[in-house]
Design an enzyme around this catalytic site. Sequence first.
Site, PDB file in Angstrom:
ATOM      1  N   HIS A   3      11.778  53.481 -60.608  1.00 42.29           N
ATOM      2  CA  HIS A   3      12.736  53.802 -59.541  1.00 42.29           C
ATOM      3  C   HIS A   3      13.556  55.029 -59.955  1.00 42.29           C
ATOM      4  O   HIS A   3      14.776  55.036 -59.829  1.00 42.29           O
ATOM      5  CB  HIS A   3      13.685  52.621 -59.295  1.00 42.29           C
ATOM      6  CG  HIS A   3      13.022  51.283 -59.178  1.00 42.29           C
ATOM      7  ND1 HIS A   3      13.597  50.121 -59.637  1.00 42.29           N
ATOM      8  CD2 HIS A   3      11.822  50.920 -58.652  1.00 42.29           C
ATOM      9  CE1 HIS A   3      12.785  49.093 -59.386  1.00 42.29           C
ATOM     10  NE2 HIS A   3      11.696  49.560 -58.791  1.00 42.29           N
TER      11      HIS A   3
ATOM     12  N   HIS B 119       5.360  51.776 -62.973  1.00 39.10           N
ATOM     13  CA  HIS B 119       6.131  51.602 -61.736  1.00 39.10           C
ATOM     14  C   HIS B 119       7.601  51.805 -62.060  1.00 39.10           C
ATOM     15  O   HIS B 119       8.130  51.191 -62.993  1.00 39.10           O
ATOM     16  CB  HIS B 119       5.912  50.214 -61.129  1.00 39.10           C
ATOM     17  CG  HIS B 119       6.889  49.933 -60.024  1.00 39.10           C
ATOM     18  ND1 HIS B 119       6.890  50.655 -58.848  1.00 39.10           N
ATOM     19  CD2 HIS B 119       7.919  49.071 -59.938  1.00 39.10           C
ATOM     20  CE1 HIS B 119       7.880  50.230 -58.077  1.00 39.10           C
ATOM     21  NE2 HIS B 119       8.523  49.270 -58.708  1.00 39.10           N
TER      22      HIS B 119
ATOM     23  N   HIS C  73      12.347  52.849 -52.440  1.00 43.20           N
ATOM     24  CA  HIS C  73      12.098  51.989 -53.584  1.00 43.20           C
ATOM     25  C   HIS C  73      11.816  52.790 -54.858  1.00 43.20           C
ATOM     26  O   HIS C  73      12.564  52.700 -55.826  1.00 43.20           O
ATOM     27  CB  HIS C  73      10.915  51.070 -53.237  1.00 43.20           C
ATOM     28  CG  HIS C  73      10.553  50.079 -54.287  1.00 43.20           C
ATOM     29  ND1 HIS C  73       9.767  48.985 -54.032  1.00 43.20           N
ATOM     30  CD2 HIS C  73      10.835  50.011 -55.607  1.00 43.20           C
ATOM     31  CE1 HIS C  73       9.609  48.279 -55.138  1.00 43.20           C
ATOM     32  NE2 HIS C  73      10.241  48.893 -56.106  1.00 43.20           N
TER      33      HIS C  73
ATOM     34  N   GLU D 240       7.097  42.191 -59.761  1.00 44.81           N
ATOM     35  CA  GLU D 240       6.194  43.184 -59.158  1.00 44.81           C
ATOM     36  C   GLU D 240       4.940  43.436 -60.011  1.00 44.81           C
ATOM     37  O   GLU D 240       4.304  44.484 -59.889  1.00 44.81           O
ATOM     38  CB  GLU D 240       6.948  44.493 -58.931  1.00 44.81           C
ATOM     39  CG  GLU D 240       8.067  44.358 -57.915  1.00 44.81           C
ATOM     40  CD  GLU D 240       8.604  45.713 -57.492  1.00 44.81           C
ATOM     41  OE1 GLU D 240       8.377  46.097 -56.342  1.00 44.81           O
ATOM     42  OE2 GLU D 240       9.249  46.389 -58.324  1.00 44.81           O
TER      43      GLU D 240
END
Length: 243
Positions: free
Chosen positions: A98, A96, A166, A77
Amino acid sequence: MSELAARRRELVVANRILAHENVFDSYGHVSARHPVDPRQFLLAASVSPGQVGEADILLYGEDGEAVGGTTRAQYSERFIHAAIYAQRPDVQAVVHAHTPAVLPFTVAPVPLRPVLHVAAIIGEHIPLWDMHAEFGDTDLLVTAPAHAASLANALGNGRVVLMRGHGFTAAAGSLELAVRVAIYLGINAQAQAAAMALGEVRYLSPGEVAAADARMGSPRATGRVWDNWAQRCGLAKPLPVQA
Ligand SMILES: [Zn+2]
């Protein structure tokens, strides 16, 4: 130490902090824009953030590919970072993750909004990006430049975008601020969900968000926070030698 070496070191600390503060688990990544060449950014090879060291930090170009190529496994990603740096010249760092406390707000019809003054830095209106709307059935991973450009569009000029089913992506004008936004996003999500279980929630007013962000939203507004987190994950600066 060169600017690049210093930024690489700071990025290692950011990885360790975000892992130690449970923003990351085995997944998640944080990047920083190159301090001299703004077309490049620094991001680790595919290593769990709690184990990232300086030798793992690679240089990436605007296309999301390692500069000069690499034999290392890479984060699939990584295009998230490239797209945001391309669209937002003001952004110096991208996270980024989760984070578990944030995930319910990516699938429930309740917006995640600041309820705490320290969390005003997450922004008053946090968009939710639903990959399905544009790309249909996917594995929900942002593994192509087109996915990442769509995500960056949803982020707009804000600091946080939620990603349905996500996680989230955060962007800010410094690495310290991006880390702080990511950490307080999770704390705010936890507090908001707990408050909702108790009754009607009183959110920060738009004026309160603006005032608290003016105080807390500048890079290094609270340097002691970074120093404290660095110490908690075992990467504090050594104490000065006593004369
Ligand atoms: Zn992800």
